[in-house]
Design a protein around this motif. Sequence first.
Motif, PDB file in Angstrom:
ATOM      1  N   MET D   1      64.142  -2.553  36.869  1.00 53.28           N
ATOM      2  CA  MET D   1      62.851  -2.919  37.454  1.00 53.28           C
ATOM      3  C   MET D   1      62.295  -1.780  38.295  1.00 53.28           C
ATOM      4  O   MET D   1      61.091  -1.548  38.303  1.00 53.28           O
ATOM      5  CB  MET D   1      63.013  -4.165  38.334  1.00 53.28           C
ATOM      6  CG  MET D   1      63.132  -5.442  37.512  1.00 53.28           C
ATOM      7  SD  MET D   1      61.649  -5.718  36.506  1.00 53.28           S
ATOM      8  CE  MET D   1      62.230  -6.981  35.407  1.00 53.28           C
ATOM      9  N   ILE D   2      63.211  -1.088  38.981  1.00 49.91           N
ATOM     10  CA  ILE D   2      62.745   0.039  39.793  1.00 49.91           C
ATOM     11  C   ILE D   2      62.151   1.121  38.905  1.00 49.91           C
ATOM     12  O   ILE D   2      61.132   1.733  39.243  1.00 49.91           O
ATOM     13  CB  ILE D   2      63.914   0.606  40.649  1.00 49.91           C
ATOM     14  CG1 ILE D   2      64.312  -0.453  41.674  1.00 49.91           C
ATOM     15  CG2 ILE D   2      63.506   1.904  41.321  1.00 49.91           C
ATOM     16  CD1 ILE D   2      65.137   0.064  42.797  1.00 49.91           C
ATOM     17  N   ALA D   3      62.751   1.278  37.714  1.00 47.00           N
ATOM     18  CA  ALA D   3      62.227   2.279  36.786  1.00 47.00           C
ATOM     19  C   ALA D   3      60.798   1.927  36.387  1.00 47.00           C
ATOM     20  O   ALA D   3      59.891   2.769  36.372  1.00 47.00           O
ATOM     21  CB  ALA D   3      63.132   2.357  35.554  1.00 47.00           C
ATOM     22  N   VAL D   4      60.599   0.645  36.090  1.00 48.41           N
ATOM     23  CA  VAL D   4      59.253   0.192  35.714  1.00 48.41           C
ATOM     24  C   VAL D   4      58.283   0.464  36.861  1.00 48.41           C
ATOM     25  O   VAL D   4      57.178   0.977  36.676  1.00 48.41           O
ATOM     26  CB  VAL D   4      59.259  -1.321  35.394  1.00 48.41           C
ATOM     27  CG1 VAL D   4      57.843  -1.811  35.136  1.00 48.41           C
ATOM     28  CG2 VAL D   4      60.149  -1.612  34.212  1.00 48.41           C
ATOM     29  N   TRP D   5      58.758   0.150  38.052  1.00 50.70           N
ATOM     30  CA  TRP D   5      57.898   0.318  39.219  1.00 50.70           C
ATOM     31  C   TRP D   5      57.530   1.784  39.410  1.00 50.70           C
ATOM     32  O   TRP D   5      56.365   2.120  39.661  1.00 50.70           O
ATOM     33  CB  TRP D   5      58.615  -0.223  40.464  1.00 50.70           C
ATOM     34  CG  TRP D   5      57.726  -0.225  41.661  1.00 50.70           C
ATOM     35  CD1 TRP D   5      56.741  -1.116  41.933  1.00 50.70           C
ATOM     36  CD2 TRP D   5      57.721   0.718  42.729  1.00 50.70           C
ATOM     37  NE1 TRP D   5      56.116  -0.796  43.099  1.00 50.70           N
ATOM     38  CE2 TRP D   5      56.700   0.327  43.618  1.00 50.70           C
ATOM     39  CE3 TRP D   5      58.482   1.861  43.030  1.00 50.70           C
ATOM     40  CZ2 TRP D   5      56.417   1.023  44.782  1.00 50.70           C
ATOM     41  CZ3 TRP D   5      58.193   2.553  44.189  1.00 50.70           C
ATOM     42  CH2 TRP D   5      57.173   2.135  45.061  1.00 50.70           C
ATOM     43  N   LEU D   6      58.542   2.665  39.251  1.00 57.07           N
ATOM     44  CA  LEU D   6      58.274   4.091  39.406  1.00 57.07           C
ATOM     45  C   LEU D   6      57.269   4.565  38.367  1.00 57.07           C
ATOM     46  O   LEU D   6      56.374   5.362  38.656  1.00 57.07           O
ATOM     47  CB  LEU D   6      59.585   4.878  39.296  1.00 57.07           C
ATOM     48  CG  LEU D   6      60.481   4.761  40.538  1.00 57.07           C
ATOM     49  CD1 LEU D   6      61.825   5.457  40.300  1.00 57.07           C
ATOM     50  CD2 LEU D   6      59.790   5.341  41.774  1.00 57.07           C
TER      51      LEU D   6
END
Lengths: 264, 528, 195, 86
Positions: D1-6
């Motif tokens: 999810m953090i990857a998506v957010w980044l």
Amino acid sequence: MAIAILIAALAGATVALFFQPRWWFPDAISAHAKAYDAHFLFTLCVIGAIFVFAQGLLTWVILRYRDRGQAPSAHEGNNTLELVWTSATAVVFLGLAFAGQGIWAGIHLDAPAANALRVEVLAKQFAWSYRYPGPDGAFGRVDTRQIDDASGNPFGIDAKDPAGRDDITGAILRVPAGRQVELLLKSRDVIHNFFVRELRLKQDVVPGITIPLRFTADTPGSYEVPCSELCGLGHHQMRSSLVVMAPADFDAWLQEAQQKAAQP
Amino acid sequence: MTVFSTCHKVIGKQYIALSLFSVFIGIFLSLVMRYHLVHPDTKVKLFQLLWPDGAPGGQMTPELYLSLMTMHGTIMVFFVLTTTPQSGFGNYFLPLQIGAPDMAFPVLNMLSFWTTALSLLTLLAAFFVEGGAPLSGWTAYPPLSGLGKITGPGQGLGQDLWILSIALFCVASLMAAINFIVTIIELRAPGMGYFDMPLTCWGWFVTALISLFAFAVLLPGGVLLLLDRLAGTSFFIPGGLIVNDQVQTRSGGSPLLFQHLFWFFGHPEVYIAILPGMGLISTVLSVFSGKRVFGYKAMAIAMLAIGGLGFVVWGHHMFISGMSPYSSIAFSVLTLAVGVPSAVKTFNWLATLWGGRLRFTAAMHYALGFVSLFITGGITGLVLGQPGLDVYFHDTYFVVAHFHLIMGVAAVFAIFAGLHYWFPIMYGRFLNEQLGKLHFFLTFAGVYALFVPLHFAGFVGNPRRYPDFKEYEFLKSVMPLHIGVTHAAYFLAAVQLLFLFNYLWSKRRGALAPANPWGAATREWRND
Amino acid sequence: MSAHRNPPGLKTLGMWLFVLSDMLTFSTLLVVYSALRFANPAWPRPFSLNPGILFATIMTIVLLASSLTMVWAVDAIKRDQRKRTVQWLGATILGGAAFIALHLMEWCHLLTVENITPASNPWNVPLFGAVFFGVTGLHMAHVAAGLVYLSVLAAGVSRGTFCVEDVETGGLYWHFVDVVWMFVFPLVYLMAVKP
Amino acid sequence: MIAVWLLLVAITLAEAGLAWVHTAPALMLALLLLLSLAKAALIAWYFMHLKSARPKHLPAFLFTLFACVGLLLAILPEGIRAWSMR
């Protein structure tokens, strides 16, 4: 059954009413209006036939299948039949749509004639004003700050612009018979509507934009112009006149008006 | 029965009660208008009593007439035609017909009813504020509706309240639409597919889908209009206006933009009023002819087609608005195309009757009357759908006759049919059949007597929304027509008291109904 | 509430329908904006890169961050960690509140320093302010409503009355508000950057 | 999810970057719409869980939404026309 009789009677009375001459279109005074009447009559015949057929069928079905102790049939669908009446109505309805485009294109899409008389129409709550460009053929510049209804300058013609000095303004729309007229419709406040029944023409007058409207009237006479878009409490009194004149009369009037305008 | 009930049956009845209240206000307003049209100079004490500012000394002012017309239209369209067939009948019978325990979101359901009630109160409040109710019609075209008091009395606080009321109604309708759609998708009884639902449910389903997207466009339209009025913006107001001799400082907006947004909602709204009725009529015709609905699937698909096409024809309300003439041609073809599924439905109704054994109950009378009126009112759409022909009839009484027959009266006949048909479920008793039939015959004849002559006023070119016809030479000829129509209106209104009496009396004293008195096959009649 | 139990997925579907309908509402506003921009070719483009665009970019990132914490809140309730859920909801509320605070600061700046109001502005295209405050105002109203919604959710979760689907539904709403901003930011701000 | 957010943040910065380099308005509008649709899709797919759980008939509803927006876009030429009809 009573309901079948009532439906047939009311449908019959409705059709019969269409044969009374009293409440009908006024006489047409332009080629477009005559074309309009012809296409309307054609459409009326088509929808009249559909109306009679459908109400007749409804009446007949009610009479034929009223409860006489018979057993209801079990049929509950027939794709061929569906297809037939769907395509049949599609052909009739879309045919009408295409057949009707001619009269629409005639007033909106044809190019204006080269010698068309251009008249500016200004609508406001609750009056109409008309402006002719005068001998120079050009409308003078307008300046909203110079608008003054009391001194006869509802358009706000700029006193400094020479093109405006010979402009003729008035509260009655006078046009010559047989020559194309191009109206430039403008509104000063809310939406109004310019409607001449005898020309079969109706056009909203929208503030902020100028809408052209062309017609060629061929029968001299005086015709009423009622505002046909709700514009406020004086809507029903926003009346004006279209006076179609014989070309010679129109020229004489124009000359006189020009002379009057030329005097300081 | 609690006031803030979340039970779908109670809410359904509440909606019906709200409509019944509204419809009598609407009828009363129309009678006052009809009276004034034929007696424009008569002073009436009652008018002065009701509207001291609008009718000084009992003499009705033009602005009062226009505000009555605005309120009549708004009340009838929103609080009668949109409310009873969809929210009233739908809430009561949808869960019963698909075997659901209740609507999907009972609390939301309660909220949408009370938002609707609040919306009605807000609207009626406009009568009592300074300047009175708005006078810009139920379409509220700016700049007339966007500039405030300067454009006329009633255009002040009255118009603000009107917009607020419509915005509330949008919110209520969106909540209701979500509730209907989720209920139909998720809560059908096990094993019931979409094409096993009664056509009534199809009507409610398609209507809810239309509402979900149509009201979503009206809402911002209303909000922007309100901003134009209250925050000094100019979304719909062009530059250089001089209103009432006062120079306006706004600039840059477009009045046509509002018309597009309004009719993007406004045309689908017509189908919101009529589609539930179409479904209901299919059911009633089928039950009382002892046959299944002819071409069930075609009927359901025709409803979807009407709903879909309903979104692409809004421009036919704008043929004379100054919109591009090329758009008019496209809208015209699409408009006549929407007539095709409507005609298909008519043929299917006739085929349903064909070969049946027709039982002429009161409900059946109304259903047959609906079919007849649907034809009469719908057929003139073929004239108005052609821009070339529409130019003459637009904003004349021809249009008034057209939409009253198809959208007003036909939909109301569906409501009558529904009430007679479902009364046994709602109250365990019959509405009196003899009285019902008598009411039908008088109403049916009265409706034709009222609205058919109005077409002819349209032929003469009689513009609508005129408080009197004194100014014009050519309108002298239509006065006899209007006098006749006004008498028909009195007659029609009086006849409705028969129905009111029947309704109130039968609720308590009507003949007791057995479990499935009509021999219907749908679920709501089962006792389980 | 009636005694029967509804199948799962009802609230999610209902929220999706609301989201779709509300998307049409915002689309309508953006279409109105586009049409008016066509009709007024002299549309002003007043936003400077710093602070204007930079500020809006930070607001965007704050809103995106609150979406991320919302995702974690949903994850937490799925694992039945109620306390953790409430914490992440709290973080989301904080993010939303920060967004509104930043937004209001920006509004004040525009209203008082730059003299852009809903009805007028220095370039004499009053519609610029009307569109700006209209679109961002409606969005801000959605964020504010979301804050109330999330607060009710957080209270319900900590009392144990709300279940997984309730939090998920709240998440859908919150992300939707984020999605809307993803169109407002480029169309209202970036398309009005100083040339 | 953090990857998506980044990724979302990166796209946002790229959009702001378009303003930085003063892209031509038409090109910029096209790019911005594309990037925004990508961001909306990312949020819907991952954050709104379209990847794992899809509500019933979502494609049909989405289609209706896009159709409505498409229809509304038909209003745009009216804006251009209004300008030329002053």
